[in-house]
Every structure is written in C-alpha cells, then in structure tokens.
Design an enzyme around this catalytic site. Structure first.
Site, PDB file in Angstrom:
ATOM      1  N   SER A   1     -53.621 -23.884   1.915  1.00 48.17           N
ATOM      2  CA  SER A   1     -54.772 -23.796   1.044  1.00 48.17           C
ATOM      3  C   SER A   1     -54.828 -22.513   0.218  1.00 48.17           C
ATOM      4  CB  SER A   1     -56.057 -23.886   1.880  1.00 48.17           C
ATOM      5  OG  SER A   1     -56.192 -22.752   2.724  1.00 48.17           O
TER       6      SER A   1
ATOM      7  N   SER B   1     -51.928 -22.232   6.160  1.00 45.95           N
ATOM      8  CA  SER B   1     -52.438 -21.996   4.807  1.00 45.95           C
ATOM      9  C   SER B   1     -51.972 -20.701   4.162  1.00 45.95           C
ATOM     10  CB  SER B   1     -53.971 -22.030   4.808  1.00 45.95           C
ATOM     11  OG  SER B   1     -54.429 -23.356   4.835  1.00 45.95           O
TER      12      SER B   1
ATOM     13  N   LYS C   1     -58.408 -14.080  -1.509  1.00 46.28           N
ATOM     14  CA  LYS C   1     -58.739 -15.506  -1.423  1.00 46.28           C
ATOM     15  C   LYS C   1     -60.250 -15.660  -1.515  1.00 46.28           C
ATOM     16  CE  LYS C   1     -57.594 -19.633   1.408  1.00 46.28           C
ATOM     17  NZ  LYS C   1     -56.986 -20.105   2.662  1.00 46.28           N
TER      18      LYS C   1
END
Lengths: 491, 484
Positions: free
Chosen positions: B161, B185, B86
């Site tokens: 997210s 997330s 990420k």
C-alpha cells in the site's frame, strides 16, 4: 439504536422490605456496580480525571480516539483496581484487555477498552453487616464513556431528540466494575450491599463513590422464582441513582415480574430503565436488540501481570475496613456492631475519634452517642474535652440533660472545659442520695399520683418526674428519677 | 519531464551523502529542498506519488537548518534531508487522509512519534504520499484520490500500500520516505520500484500517530536508495516510546556498524516448501542471489517453514478483524466526512457508506463477520492459534539458519487493472511478506536486478525478532553483489 414500544406496565405496589417471600416467590438479585477510580489522570492518557469541569476541557487525542492515538495504561488505576479486589477478598490474577465494539456518539473509538474473559479480580466476597455473605464474581477494569445530553424529544433519550450534546470529560475515566453473584435475596440486602461497598471504597481511597455524581453506578439484575426452583429470567435495571432507589427499583421490578407470571405471562429478558419520578421500570431494550460486541483482545495493550511483591505492597497499604472497625467500636462501646450509631459513626470515619475519647478515660458509649448526634459535620472538639464531659455524666455529676447543654457549648466553641461550663451554668453536682430525697419529697407531695403509679398506671409517672424536674430546675436526669421511682415502688 | 523507464537507484544522492554535504557546508538545505521540489513539480503530476506537497513548510525548515549550520550550532544526523511521509502518519496541522474520502480535510492536532523524531534529527517533511485507502491493497489503485504510477514504467503500478512512498524515492522526489507495513506494504512496493524497504521487528518503531490498519501487525519503516541509508533512518526513528504500549523498552538494534562485515560463515536459509506462484524471472533472481551469497562465503541451508502456506489465510482473518474495529471510529460524529441523515445511526451509516471505498468495506465486512458471536473461535481464535504455529515454525528454522531469503513479491510491477477485479489475486502479492508480520519479525527488500520486462525485482531477507543486525549484514552484502 432501535427502541421497542413500551408494553403496558403493571401497577406500582408497595412491598415490605423485610419479607423474603412475596406471593410464594423468592427474589434473586445480582448487582453490577461501576465505580470511577480516584486517579489524578485518565485510564489511558494524561488528561485530568476531574468531575464538574467545563465540558470538553479534559480531553486529548487519546480521549477523543483521534486516528493514530494509542492508549497507555495508568499505573495508579491498576493499583486502585487491585486494592478493590483485595478489599473484596478476590484472587488477583494476570489479566488482559479486550475491545467491546459498538457504535455510539459518546464512545469516540467505537469500542470500549474493557476486560472480558480474563479479568483482574475474581472469586471474592463481601460480608453484609448482618453477617450475610455475598459472593463477588469479578471486579474488572474498563474505561468510562463520554456523556450525551439529548435535547428535545422526551425523556432525555437519543430517540426522538432534536440534537445531542457530547462531553468527553468523563470519557476514559478509569472504572472498576464489581459484579456480585446472584446471592442477594431481599431489597434490604441490596441496599446494605451497596452501602457497605460504598464505605469500603471510600475507606480504601479507591473512589469517592458518589452515586449523586455518578462516580458509583448500580445496575441490578432482578429475577424471581419459587424457592428451590432454578433461577427465573432476569431483567437488568439501569439508572438507579441512589441507595434508596436501589431498594425501590428492585421492589417494583420484583412485583412486576410476579404479576406477569401470576397473570400467565412470562418474563422477557430485557434491559429496563428505572424512572425515579413514576417509581417504575420501563423497557430500554430486549435481548434480541442487544449489540454483538465482537469482543477481541485489545492489540494496543499488553497483559497486566502484577508482581507478587507489588500485590503484597498494596495489600499492606489497605487500612482496616469498615466491618472490622465496627466490630472494634462495638467491643469498646458495648453497642451492637450492626446498630445505627456504630454504622453512622463508622461511615463518617469518626470511630477513631470515639476510640480516642475512650483512650483518654472518657466513656466510649456516651461518646458514641454524642458523636452520632452532635458531630455530623465532623468533630472540632478535642477528644480530651469530650472525655471529661462523658466522665462527669457517668459519674453522676451531671444529668443527661445537663450534659447535653454542656455538649452544645463544647460544639459551639470547638471545645472547652466541661467542668467550668457546668459550674458557670450553675449545674450543681447532684449525687444520687440528694436526688433520692427530692424524689421522696415529690412522692409525699402527690400521694394520689404515687398510688396510681404503684397500681400500674404508667402515665402517673409523668406527674412525679415533673415535680422532681421543677424542684431541680430541670437539672435532674429523667432516667435516674424514673429508676429511683421504680426502685421505691418495687422495694 | 519524461521519466526513464528504468533507473538506477544511484542516480540520486542518498540520505547519508546529502546529510554530509549539508553538514559540511558543501550544499545548503535550501538548495537540496529546492532541487527535490523541482523534481516533484516536474514529475509528480504524472506519477501522483504525493497527496500533498509541503513546499512552504519544507523551505522554511530548510532555511532554519541552514541558519543553525551557519551559526555553528550542532544539528541532527538527518539535518536538511527531505523525507516523504506516507499519508497515514499524523502530521500536526497538515492534512492526513489515509487516501480516504472519510478523512479528507482532517488536520491532526499532533505529530506521530516518528515524525517528531525525524524533525528532532533535522529531516524535512516534503510531502504526504499516496497509499491504498487505509493501507489496504498492493497497488495503490485503492486510493480515493487516484493511483500512483511506477516511475520505471508509468503504465504499471508501484505496488502498495505504500506505493506513493516507494515511487517518491524511486523518482528522486525525496531521498527517503516512511511507509507502513502490515502484510508487506513497505517491502512489496520497494521491490516493484527498485528501492530498499524495511519492515522492522514489531515494537521497535513507535506506532503512535500511525493511523491503524491492523494494530498487531502494523509497523513503520523506511524506503531508501541504499541499505546503509535505511540503517541510519531506522536508528533515528526507532527505540522505545512511552506513548506506545507495544513499544519494546529498548533502543533500536544498532545496524549501521555491521554493514561491512560480509557474509562469511553466515547460514542463509532457502525455504523448500515456500508456496509456488512466483514468476520464473523472479525465481531466477532469487537463485542468482543465493549463488552470489554462497560465492561470497555464506552457507545456503535448505529448511522447511510451513508457516508461509498458512500465513495468508490467517492474515486475512486477523487483519480485517482488527481493521473492522480500528475503522469504526470513522463515524461522522467528530471529524472527517459527515453525510447528514434523520437520525444518528443513519448519519453514521451514510457517512461510512459514502466515505469508504470498496476494498475497505470488503475488509470491514470480513472482519466484522470473523469477530461475530458464534464465529469468533472458528475464525479469529483459530487465526491467532496459527500465529503461534508460525512463530514455532520460524523458531525451528532459525535454529538452523541466521536468515531466510525469499522473493519479496511474486511478480514484477503489473499493469493497472490487471488485478483490480480480483481481490484474491491482489492478496497473493503479499504471499512472501505476510508471515513475518504475523510473527512480528523483521524483513528487508533489496533490489536485485531486473526481470524479463526490464523492471526491478527485489529479494527479501528475513530474520528473527530483533535480528536486524544480521539481516542488515546480509542485505548490505546483497546490495554490493547486485551492483557487480
């Protein structure tokens, strides 16, 4: 940051330090003292904590607040902070860190990690040398900011400058902020407080406490009131960079506030900047401009919960503090504990040396004076050598003047045999009966001066002492001569 | 390359399988990396799972691993296995943006601890994945660099997210990925993309080098094709880190060894006062999961956990409050975007105005307000007290059950723009995931079939702090039941 316009300033006044009440007003002062802790590394990272290095060399991701970097508390900093709390008679309690949020270029995270409503040390006190007790509200940990240098513009401030240089070497240096209660009533007490605090911090090794290098910084909260009335509105004075300035800034600010009130105005709560050059305080910001720091508990750190054992271990490591050392030296030397000689010698850490001289059979009182006057750079003279010299003097085998000459030799040669030096200089042992006969000869030689002296003309004593000095080639002790003259006159 | 509209996670080799093949010399690491890079080349332009593909460094690392294996040197448990990271995890010398214009171009001078640990285990970083800007969102639509598309249906969101990480694994761009989970997330996009996603117990995986959203809630975790793969990854990245003060002083709970134990005798809690709002097909899959577990020997116990009702409210005070402080450092002074202006204060304001997107600004304002003098007690202080209540609620529930089970997300993957104009409806995506962040507890999302529109649905298993072993035990059984 907005800057308010400078209001017209009151004229500077001289204020006597020793007067408690000026124009019917009493001074009320509380001091906030920031000290940098003497750790090897920073409060939350392994970068060196070292003053005076090339800018931006003692930095790392934590210091620069780079995204993703996290603080890890330095145990040595906690230990120093606890030591400070204990030395100031505080209660050491479990504490937490908060974030104090504000934007400024030298604050890279845009928050300072500090302690807020649950500080480490609370409810202590500091005794001034004169016996006045000043309460300590709290002594909490926080990190230092970086250093901004504003280039161009006026007054070295960010407002109006052309550009600013940032040095993050100081950023993250561990600090303890020591907040006194508003117990200080004269600028002299404020100076004594700062001086005593400095000596304590140095003695316990928690900080080098150098105001000139900024490792000890003093902010003064100053207000005035009529005695017995509630506290007046206070102003916080910043940029006070020496013990002398502490007194000057407070005196100026007191006068300014009194003049405002007497002129029908009111004191506005402000932060004010002490200007060393013009000897005045100037508006930095008013309360309305103050940031809302949005304090909240720092989620990246866990509570500090020192064990009782650890606190005791730290307590036991604390050396005898300056006040107790002065008291002890006073007992041994017979000099007043709050006197200049004892203060100076203890502050220099030379009290142990004086005690050693006494322990070796020397005279503590004479040793104290010698150390104060001749050993400013630290004694290189073995205590045993100084002990011999003080004995020669108090036994009357050397006059004070002769002893001073021998002392100079000892200092110049880092020690030596005082007796041998005295002999080499031809200083003869002059016992009191020999001196008395020289004095009697002087009286006979100048009966007019003797007559005047006996009639109370103190100036006449000079002529008689002069004769004795001439006769002894300057080796007689002036005080002893005066004493003999006095005893002859009073006989 | 056309992406199949539905895809079984078993279409791609997983972490354990690849690591074994490479270690045994059946395949080279270079071959494995090349295969994944080829899939990225073909599919990423449409899906936009990655902000940055690290093809050259990945190939170089693979060659190094192959050399070590050829020389007979010992290699790590993840040797040669590609990983997608990420883009809020710091990678030394590699651009790390948080999908925000304010950090565009920033190259960290250090690695996140998890990145170092993956490298030590031999894993190979293959790219930085897209996210909602600063991890604020549930659809990856808040990325400053454009949204990620769901591999199962590119007209739909992958969740967020960590949408890029979830999509990367689902599309076969990497056999595993790391994400961060502040309110769901990891778990929510895992559910929407049909992969496994784990948020471990707070403090078990170091946050050092994770660009903070809400420090007291953030936790890093994996996306994988299987529960067993997730266990291996967590064991590699977890455990105490002296660089993170909130890291627990203990190794990661051992989970790989419990996966075959089944659920015989375990008590699985069904929350009777769970907030409503999940679609019928989602509830249908959850009911099926309970029934299957019961058939497999578990006892289903009805419990009440009012925490889920309060959680969302408390979360949207605590998370924005911490975010408002964490994101204050992006001021244009030292790195990232700077918009010049006549004074320092104006420069900071202009840089932040230009650098942050709407959702980030919205949360900074919410958080700043919640922390303001005079409002602190009413908002932040009260929200923190709710966290205490939530912990107490969970403690009562876990006195009766070993794990709790809920839907992961209220819906299947939704279409782009469906919730974009309504922040509150977007916030409800985290309805079932937030409570465990507030409590610091672990949670795992396991794919459990598809919904009415043929898209993946995930079921969430929750456990008390450090309850990963029992959580993985149940998750592994669910995985077996789902494939029956």
């Amino acid at each position: 940051m907005t800057m308010t316009a400078e209001p017209p300033e009151a004229a500077a006044h001289d204020v006597d330090d020793d007067v408690d009440i000026v124009n019917g007003y009493e001074l009320v002062v509380g001091l906030e003292v920031h000290v940098e802790l003497a750790t090897n590394t920073k409060m939350f990272s392994s970068s060196p904590n070292h003053f005076g290095d090339e800018p931006n060399t003692n930095i790392d991701p934590v210091t620069l607040g780079l995204p993703g970097a996290l603080p890890v508390l330095n145990k040595a900093a906690v230990e120093h902070a606890i030591r400070i709390g204990l030395a100031l008679n505080c209660k050491v309690q479990p504490s937490i860190f908060h974030r104090k949020n504000y934007f400024y270029p030298d604050l890279p995270k845009a928050y300072q990690i500090s302690q807020y409503d649950i500080p480490m040390n609370i409810d202590g006190f500091l005794m001034l040398p004169d016996g006045k007790r000043i309460g300590i509200e709290r002594a909490h940990m926080e990190e230092d900011t970086g250093k901004s240098t504003h280039v161009g513009g006026t007054g070295g401030r960010i407002h109006g400058s052309e550009h600013s240089l940032l040095d993050f070497n100081r950023c993250g240096v561990p600090l303890v902020e020591i907040v006194s209660r508003p117990d200080i009533r004269t600028s002299e007490q404020a100076r004594m407080y700062v001086s005593e605090l400095h000596d304590i911090l140095v003695a316990i090794g928690a900080s080098d406490a150098k105001m000139e290098e900024g490792s000890m910084r003093v902010d003064a909260n100053v207000s005035v009131r009529k005695p017995g009335e509630p506290f007046g509105t206070r102003c916080e004075i910043k940029n006070v960079n020496s013990i002398r300035s502490v007194g000057r800034a407070i005196d100026y600010e007191m006068r300014r506030q009194i003049d405002l009130i007497e002129g029908g105005d009111t004191v506005i709560q402000q932060t004010r900047h002490w200007n060393e050059t013009d000897g005045r305080t100037h508006t930095l910001r008013t309360k309305e401009d103050a940031d809302d720091y949005r304090y909240f508990p720092e989620p990246d750190l866990v509570p500090i919960v020192p064990s009782a054992d650890w606190i005791e271990e730290i307590r036991e490591s604390i050396p005898v503090l300056p006040a107790a050392r002065r008291a002890h030296l006073s007992t041994v030397t017979g000099q007043p504990a709050s006197g200049e000689a004892i203060s100076v010698v203890t502050a220099r850490g030379q009290d142990e040396y004086v005690l050693a001289v006494a322990h070796l059979g020397g005279d503590a009182g004479r040793a104290l004076i010698y150390v104060k006057e001749a050993f400013a750079d630290g004694p290189d003279v073995p205590a045993a050598d100084l002990a011999v010299l003080t004995r020669l003097e108090v036994d009357g085998r050397l006059s004070a003047t002769q002893a001073k000459t021998v002392l100079a030799e000892l200092v110049a040669n880092n020690g030596g045999d005082a007796e041998a030096i005295a002999a080499a200089k031809g200083f003869e042992a002059m016992d009191s009966s020999a001196l008395e006969s020289v004095v009697d000869e002087a009286i006979s030689a100048d009966p007019a001066a003797w007559e005047k002296y006996c009639n109370g003309d103190q100036k006449a004593v000079g002529a008689l002492v002069g004769r004795v000095m001439k006769a002894t080639k300057g080796q007689a002790d002036g005080k002893a001569v005066t004493a003999i003259l006095q005893s002859r006159r009073d006989a | 390359m056309s992406i199949p509209t539905t895809r079984s996670t078993s279409d791609f080799a997983g972490v354990i399988a690849l690591a074994e093949q490479i270690r045994n010399g059946d395949r080279t690491a270079v071959d494995v990396v090349e295969e994944h890079l080829a899939r990225i080349d073909a599919g990423n332009p449409e899906l936009h799972a990655f902000n940055l593909v690290m093809a050259d460094s990945a190939m170089a690392a693979a060659a190094t691993i192959d050399g070590q294996i050829a020389a007979g040197n010992p290699v790590g448990v993840l040797a040669g296995v590609p990983v997608a990271l990420k883009d809020n995890l710091c990678t030394h010398g590699v651009e790390t943006t948080c999908s925000s214009k304010i950090l565009q171009g920033w190259k960290p001078p250090y690695n996140a601890t998890v990145v170092d640990r993956l490298a030590a285990a031999g894993a190979i970083g293959i790219g930085k994945t897209n996210l909602d800007e600063f991890a604020m969102g549930s659809s990856t639509e808040n990325s400053a660099f454009g949204p990620t598309r769901n591999p199962h249906d590119p007209s739909r969101v992958p969740g967020g997210s960590s949408g890029g990480s979830a999509a990367a694994v689902a599309a076969g761009f990497a056999p595993f990925a790391l994400g961060s989970d502040t309110g769901g997330s990891i778990r929510q996009p895992a559910a929407l993309c049909g992969v496994v996603g784990v948020k471990p117990t707070y403090g078990t995986v170091s946050r050092y080098g994770l660009i903070a959203f809400a420090s007291s809630l953030d936790q890093i975790g994996p996306f994988t094709h299987s529960v067993a793969d997730a266990a291996v990854v967590l064991e590699a990245i977890g455990g105490h880190d002296p660089m993170d003060s909130t890291s627990l002083p203990r190794p990661f709970p051992s989970v790989s060894g419990v996966l075959d134990r089944g659920v015989e005798g375990l008590r699985v809690g069904r929350i009777t006062d769970l907030p409503t709002g999940a679609d019928d097909d989602v509830n249908g899959r959850l009911d099926a999961a309970f029934a299957a577990l019961e058939a497999a020997g578990a006892t289903i116990v009805d419990v009440q956990v009012p925490a889920f009702t309060f959680g969302l409210t408390a979360y949207y005070i605590v998370a924005p409050a911490e975010a408002s402080s964490n994101l204050s450092r992006f001021d244009g002074v030292r790195y990232g975007l700077r918009v010049d202006a006549p004074s320092t204060g104006e420069m900071m304001a202009a840089s932040r105005a230009a650098g942050f997107g709407d959702e980030v600004k919205r949360r900074i304002m919410l958080g700043t307000y919640a922390l303001s003098a005079g409002y602190y007690d009413a908002y932040y202080g009260k929200a923190q007290r709710i966290r205490t209540l939530i912990a107490q609620d969970f403690a009562k529930a876990y006195a009766q059950v070993d794990v709790l089970m809920t839907p992961t997300a209220p819906t299947e993957a939704f279409h782009f723009g469906d919730k974009g104009d309504n922040p509150l409806s977007m916030y409800l995506c985290d309805l079932y995931t937030i409570a465990s962040n507030l409590a610091g507890h672990p949670g795992i999302s396991v794919p459990y079939g598809v919904g009415d529109e043929g898209l993946p649905i995930g079921v969430q298993v929750l456990a008390p702090a450090l309850g990963e072993p029992v959580m993985f035990q149940v998750a592994a059984e669910l995985e077996r039941l789902a494939s029956k």
